[in-house]
Motif scaffolding. Structure first.
Motif, PDB file in Angstrom:
ATOM      1  N   ARG A   1      -2.550  10.648  -6.225  1.00  0.00           N
ATOM      2  CA  ARG A   1      -2.492  11.778  -5.233  1.00  0.00           C
ATOM      3  C   ARG A   1      -1.275  11.277  -4.053  1.00  0.00           C
ATOM      4  O   ARG A   1      -0.916  12.253  -3.451  1.00  0.00           O
ATOM      5  CB  ARG A   1      -3.850  11.869  -4.370  1.00  0.00           C
ATOM      6  N   ASP A   2      -0.910  10.122  -4.342  1.00  0.00           N
ATOM      7  CA  ASP A   2       0.095   9.707  -3.232  1.00  0.00           C
ATOM      8  C   ASP A   2       1.532  10.036  -3.875  1.00  0.00           C
ATOM      9  O   ASP A   2       1.988  10.022  -5.087  1.00  0.00           O
ATOM     10  CB  ASP A   2       0.098   8.066  -3.454  1.00  0.00           C
ATOM     11  N   PHE A   3       2.530  10.662  -3.040  1.00  0.00           N
ATOM     12  CA  PHE A   3       3.759  11.058  -3.346  1.00  0.00           C
ATOM     13  C   PHE A   3       4.838   9.964  -3.767  1.00  0.00           C
ATOM     14  O   PHE A   3       5.753  10.146  -4.368  1.00  0.00           O
ATOM     15  CB  PHE A   3       4.223  11.995  -2.525  1.00  0.00           C
ATOM     16  N   LEU A   4       4.354   8.883  -3.524  1.00  0.00           N
ATOM     17  CA  LEU A   4       4.990   7.746  -3.862  1.00  0.00           C
ATOM     18  C   LEU A   4       4.414   7.056  -5.205  1.00  0.00           C
ATOM     19  O   LEU A   4       4.624   5.647  -5.309  1.00  0.00           O
ATOM     20  CB  LEU A   4       5.148   6.518  -2.773  1.00  0.00           C
ATOM     21  N   TYR A   5       3.573   7.636  -5.909  1.00  0.00           N
ATOM     22  CA  TYR A   5       2.781   6.951  -7.032  1.00  0.00           C
ATOM     23  C   TYR A   5       3.741   6.542  -8.152  1.00  0.00           C
ATOM     24  O   TYR A   5       3.463   5.449  -8.417  1.00  0.00           O
ATOM     25  CB  TYR A   5       1.927   8.140  -7.758  1.00  0.00           C
ATOM     26  N   GLU A   6       4.739   7.311  -8.309  1.00  0.00           N
ATOM     27  CA  GLU A   6       5.780   6.741  -9.363  1.00  0.00           C
ATOM     28  C   GLU A   6       6.606   5.919  -9.033  1.00  0.00           C
ATOM     29  O   GLU A   6       6.745   4.947  -9.871  1.00  0.00           O
ATOM     30  CB  GLU A   6       6.539   7.826  -9.537  1.00  0.00           C
ATOM     31  N   ALA A   7       6.834   5.579  -7.750  1.00  0.00           N
ATOM     32  CA  ALA A   7       7.745   4.532  -7.107  1.00  0.00           C
ATOM     33  C   ALA A   7       6.676   3.201  -7.391  1.00  0.00           C
ATOM     34  O   ALA A   7       7.396   2.047  -7.854  1.00  0.00           O
ATOM     35  CB  ALA A   7       7.942   4.672  -5.763  1.00  0.00           C
ATOM     36  N   ASN A   8       5.304   3.245  -7.134  1.00  0.00           N
ATOM     37  CA  ASN A   8       4.583   2.032  -7.159  1.00  0.00           C
ATOM     38  C   ASN A   8       4.373   1.698  -8.525  1.00  0.00           C
ATOM     39  O   ASN A   8       4.316   0.646  -8.805  1.00  0.00           O
ATOM     40  CB  ASN A   8       3.370   2.345  -6.516  1.00  0.00           C
ATOM     41  N   VAL A   9       4.337   2.665  -9.547  1.00  0.00           N
ATOM     42  CA  VAL A   9       4.169   2.292 -10.639  1.00  0.00           C
ATOM     43  C   VAL A   9       5.129   1.918 -11.554  1.00  0.00           C
ATOM     44  O   VAL A   9       5.246   0.726 -12.296  1.00  0.00           O
ATOM     45  CB  VAL A   9       3.872   3.555 -11.822  1.00  0.00           C
ATOM     46  N   ASN A  10       6.396   2.213 -11.100  1.00  0.00           N
ATOM     47  CA  ASN A  10       7.745   1.453 -11.561  1.00  0.00           C
ATOM     48  C   ASN A  10       7.970   0.363 -10.990  1.00  0.00           C
ATOM     49  O   ASN A  10       8.238  -0.730 -11.673  1.00  0.00           O
ATOM     50  CB  ASN A  10       9.003   2.417 -10.949  1.00  0.00           C
ATOM     51  N   PHE A  11       7.487  -0.148  -9.667  1.00  0.00           N
ATOM     52  CA  PHE A  11       7.413  -1.586  -9.106  1.00  0.00           C
ATOM     53  C   PHE A  11       6.280  -2.093 -10.020  1.00  0.00           C
ATOM     54  O   PHE A  11       6.961  -3.471 -10.487  1.00  0.00           O
ATOM     55  CB  PHE A  11       6.881  -1.478  -7.739  1.00  0.00           C
ATOM     56  N   ILE A  12       5.281  -1.838 -10.158  1.00  0.00           N
ATOM     57  CA  ILE A  12       4.312  -2.680 -11.099  1.00  0.00           C
ATOM     58  C   ILE A  12       4.931  -3.110 -12.591  1.00  0.00           C
ATOM     59  O   ILE A  12       5.042  -4.328 -12.885  1.00  0.00           O
ATOM     60  CB  ILE A  12       3.117  -1.844 -11.176  1.00  0.00           C
ATOM     61  N   SER A  13       5.656  -2.055 -13.068  1.00  0.00           N
ATOM     62  CA  SER A  13       6.343  -2.310 -14.645  1.00  0.00           C
ATOM     63  C   SER A  13       7.126  -3.281 -14.330  1.00  0.00           C
ATOM     64  O   SER A  13       7.536  -4.411 -15.196  1.00  0.00           O
ATOM     65  CB  SER A  13       6.686  -1.138 -15.001  1.00  0.00           C
TER      66      SER A  13
ATOM     67  N   THR B   1      -1.268   6.676   1.896  1.00  0.00           N
ATOM     68  CA  THR B   1      -1.772   5.602   3.094  1.00  0.00           C
ATOM     69  C   THR B   1      -3.138   5.810   3.433  1.00  0.00           C
ATOM     70  O   THR B   1      -3.630   5.574   4.730  1.00  0.00           O
ATOM     71  CB  THR B   1      -0.775   5.631   4.422  1.00  0.00           C
ATOM     72  N   TRP B   2      -4.150   6.127   2.659  1.00  0.00           N
ATOM     73  CA  TRP B   2      -5.482   6.331   2.886  1.00  0.00           C
ATOM     74  C   TRP B   2      -6.097   5.102   3.376  1.00  0.00           C
ATOM     75  O   TRP B   2      -7.084   5.041   3.986  1.00  0.00           O
ATOM     76  CB  TRP B   2      -6.279   6.863   1.520  1.00  0.00           C
TER      77      TRP B   2
ATOM     78  N   ILE C   1      -5.481   1.319  -8.559  1.00  0.00           N
ATOM     79  CA  ILE C   1      -4.841   2.758  -8.795  1.00  0.00           C
ATOM     80  C   ILE C   1      -5.932   3.574  -8.901  1.00  0.00           C
ATOM     81  O   ILE C   1      -6.943   3.536  -9.784  1.00  0.00           O
ATOM     82  CB  ILE C   1      -4.033   2.471  -9.812  1.00  0.00           C
ATOM     83  N   TYR C   2      -5.937   4.499  -8.104  1.00  0.00           N
ATOM     84  CA  TYR C   2      -7.017   5.745  -8.214  1.00  0.00           C
ATOM     85  C   TYR C   2      -6.344   6.718  -8.706  1.00  0.00           C
ATOM     86  O   TYR C   2      -5.300   7.196  -8.411  1.00  0.00           O
ATOM     87  CB  TYR C   2      -7.391   5.941  -6.643  1.00  0.00           C
ATOM     88  N   GLN C   3      -7.530   7.546  -9.625  1.00  0.00           N
ATOM     89  CA  GLN C   3      -6.925   8.739 -10.142  1.00  0.00           C
ATOM     90  C   GLN C   3      -7.091  10.025  -9.216  1.00  0.00           C
ATOM     91  O   GLN C   3      -7.640   9.899  -8.169  1.00  0.00           O
ATOM     92  CB  GLN C   3      -7.877   9.126 -11.231  1.00  0.00           C
ATOM     93  N   TRP C   4      -6.495  11.022  -9.729  1.00  0.00           N
ATOM     94  CA  TRP C   4      -6.551  12.315  -8.913  1.00  0.00           C
ATOM     95  C   TRP C   4      -7.784  12.761  -8.567  1.00  0.00           C
ATOM     96  O   TRP C   4      -7.937  13.319  -7.114  1.00  0.00           O
ATOM     97  CB  TRP C   4      -5.789  13.437  -9.793  1.00  0.00           C
ATOM     98  N   SER C   5      -8.883  12.333  -9.224  1.00  0.00           N
ATOM     99  CA  SER C   5     -10.069  12.912  -8.903  1.00  0.00           C
ATOM    100  C   SER C   5     -10.732  12.222  -7.708  1.00  0.00           C
ATOM    101  O   SER C   5     -11.752  12.616  -7.162  1.00  0.00           O
ATOM    102  CB  SER C   5     -11.064  12.576 -10.170  1.00  0.00           C
ATOM    103  N   SER C   6     -10.243  11.151  -7.172  1.00  0.00           N
ATOM    104  CA  SER C   6     -10.476  10.411  -5.864  1.00  0.00           C
ATOM    105  C   SER C   6     -10.032  11.146  -4.710  1.00  0.00           C
ATOM    106  O   SER C   6      -8.684  10.899  -4.283  1.00  0.00           O
ATOM    107  CB  SER C   6      -9.999   8.879  -6.003  1.00  0.00           C
ATOM    108  N   ALA C   7     -10.667  12.182  -4.057  1.00  0.00           N
ATOM    109  CA  ALA C   7     -10.012  12.998  -2.999  1.00  0.00           C
ATOM    110  C   ALA C   7      -9.563  12.252  -1.938  1.00  0.00           C
ATOM    111  O   ALA C   7      -8.690  12.680  -0.958  1.00  0.00           O
ATOM    112  CB  ALA C   7     -11.254  13.947  -2.929  1.00  0.00           C
TER     113      ALA C   7
ATOM    114  N   HIS D   1       0.887  -1.429   0.090  1.00  0.00           N
ATOM    115  CA  HIS D   1       0.029  -0.205   0.079  1.00  0.00           C
ATOM    116  C   HIS D   1       0.679   1.278   0.094  1.00  0.00           C
ATOM    117  O   HIS D   1       1.647   1.697   1.097  1.00  0.00           O
ATOM    118  CB  HIS D   1      -0.626   0.028   1.112  1.00  0.00           C
ATOM    119  N   CYS D   2       0.898   1.887  -1.209  1.00  0.00           N
ATOM    120  CA  CYS D   2       1.532   3.251  -1.200  1.00  0.00           C
ATOM    121  C   CYS D   2       3.069   3.099  -0.766  1.00  0.00           C
ATOM    122  O   CYS D   2       3.700   4.077   0.191  1.00  0.00           O
ATOM    123  CB  CYS D   2       0.925   4.467  -0.469  1.00  0.00           C
ATOM    124  N   SER D   3       3.750   2.272  -1.125  1.00  0.00           N
ATOM    125  CA  SER D   3       5.099   1.778  -0.397  1.00  0.00           C
ATOM    126  C   SER D   3       6.079   2.285  -1.032  1.00  0.00           C
ATOM    127  O   SER D   3       6.117   2.576  -2.336  1.00  0.00           O
ATOM    128  CB  SER D   3       5.317   0.030  -0.738  1.00  0.00           C
TER     129      SER D   3
END
Length: 299
Positions: free
Chosen positions: A206-218, A242-243, A231-237, A131-133
């Motif tokens: 919205r997670d500041f570790l979004y890029e890290a997680n996307v890289n990990f998935i790839s 760690t929501w 994966i939630y989009q920015w529109s999900s407030a 989760h947002c790791s």
């Protein structure tokens, strides 16, 4: 309960369920309700604390997480769990610890680097939850990243107190490259391969570790590791970093449903068919097969 692992319940060991906190703060009490939700889904849950920086470095933290798994191996049968059916997981820093412990369990050279004797055999790790790791340390070295390089420095087992290490930062290109090399031993993305168990990753734009997680998935996909993503989009407030800990959010409830389905899938016997809950959740491996990962909470 999942009909798996010789009839016992699967054991998710949240590597500090394992809590987050940037390796410097946090406590397992913050995720008690989260863990209770997983227990209500038919799992045996072990919620874990660990030593933190600046007094302790990554080696200490990893040994604490491994000690928790050793406790599971020796004791979990008394609670209805199966020590040969373990799912590790955590959020933020805790997710990094869980992922790095998974890598160290599977890769003898990494275990040797940390003088670690893995508590369980690699094939007993049935899944990994993230989760947002903090799974890709390369983001620390990008200009403008919210977390400074001090977080990396303080995790290193260098001589002298952490306070001294901060006062003498890496300032030359050579020293930065040296720090990157050292960070590679703490960055799960650099240590994963095709031996990793299936992984469930949740993050948000919205997670500041979004890029890290996307890289990990790839990287997981590159190595052919089964991966399920939410994966939630920015529109999900409600999806800041760690929501998932806040059970009041509908997005968190979606995470819990998908997590239950993930654990059931990775702990079922190979010949078993997917459960009704798994089918209802839309769970599928995001490995290029039909049915992409959920985006914006829609499975």
């Amino acid at each position: 309960m999942p009909a798996a692992c010789e009839g016992s319940r699967p054991v998710p060991v949240w590597s500090g369920r394992l809590h987050g906190g940037g390796w410097t703060s946090g406590d397992k009490s913050a995720v008690t309700k989260y863990c209770a939700n997983q227990a209500s889904g038919g799992m045996v849950v072990v919620n874990v604390n660990y030593r933190r920086q600046a007094r302790f470095h990554m080696g200490h933290v990893l040994h604490d997480a491994n000690a928790a798994v050793a406790w599971v191996r020796s004791n979990i049968g008394r609670y209805g769990g199966d020590p040969e059916c373990v799912v590790l997981g955590g959020d933020s820093a805790g997710g990094q610890i869980a992922a790095l412990l998974t890598a160290a369990t599977l890769r003898p050279e990494l275990a040797a680097h940390y003088s670690l004797r893995p508590a369980v055999a690699g094939h007993h790790l049935k899944g990994l939850v993230q989760h947002c790791s903090v799974v890709d340390f390369s983001v620390f070295f990008k200009s403008g990243f919210i977390m400074s390089l001090n977080f990396v420095r303080m995790l290193l087992p260098q001589a002298g107190p952490a306070r001294t290490r901060i006062r003498n930062p890496f300032t030359t290109p050579e020293s930065i490259e040296r720090l990157k090399a050292q960070a590679g031993f703490m960055s799960p993305i650099e240590r994963l391969d095709g031996r990793f168990p299936p992984v469930f990753v949740t993050t948000s734009e919205r997670d500041f570790l979004y890029e890290a997680n996307v890289n990990f998935i790839s990287r997981l996909k590159f190595h052919g590791v089964p991966v399920d993503t939410l994966i939630y989009q920015w529109s999900s407030a409600n999806t800041e970093h760690t929501w998932q800990q806040d059970y009041r959010y509908p997005e968190s409830q979606e995470v819990y449903l998908r997590l239950h389905a993930f654990v059931r899938k990775v702990t079922q016997r190979p010949a078993a068919h997917a459960s009704h809950e798994t089918r209802a959740s839309g769970l599928c491996w995001d490995d290029g097969s039909p049915g992409p990962a959920a985006v914006g909470g829609q499975p």
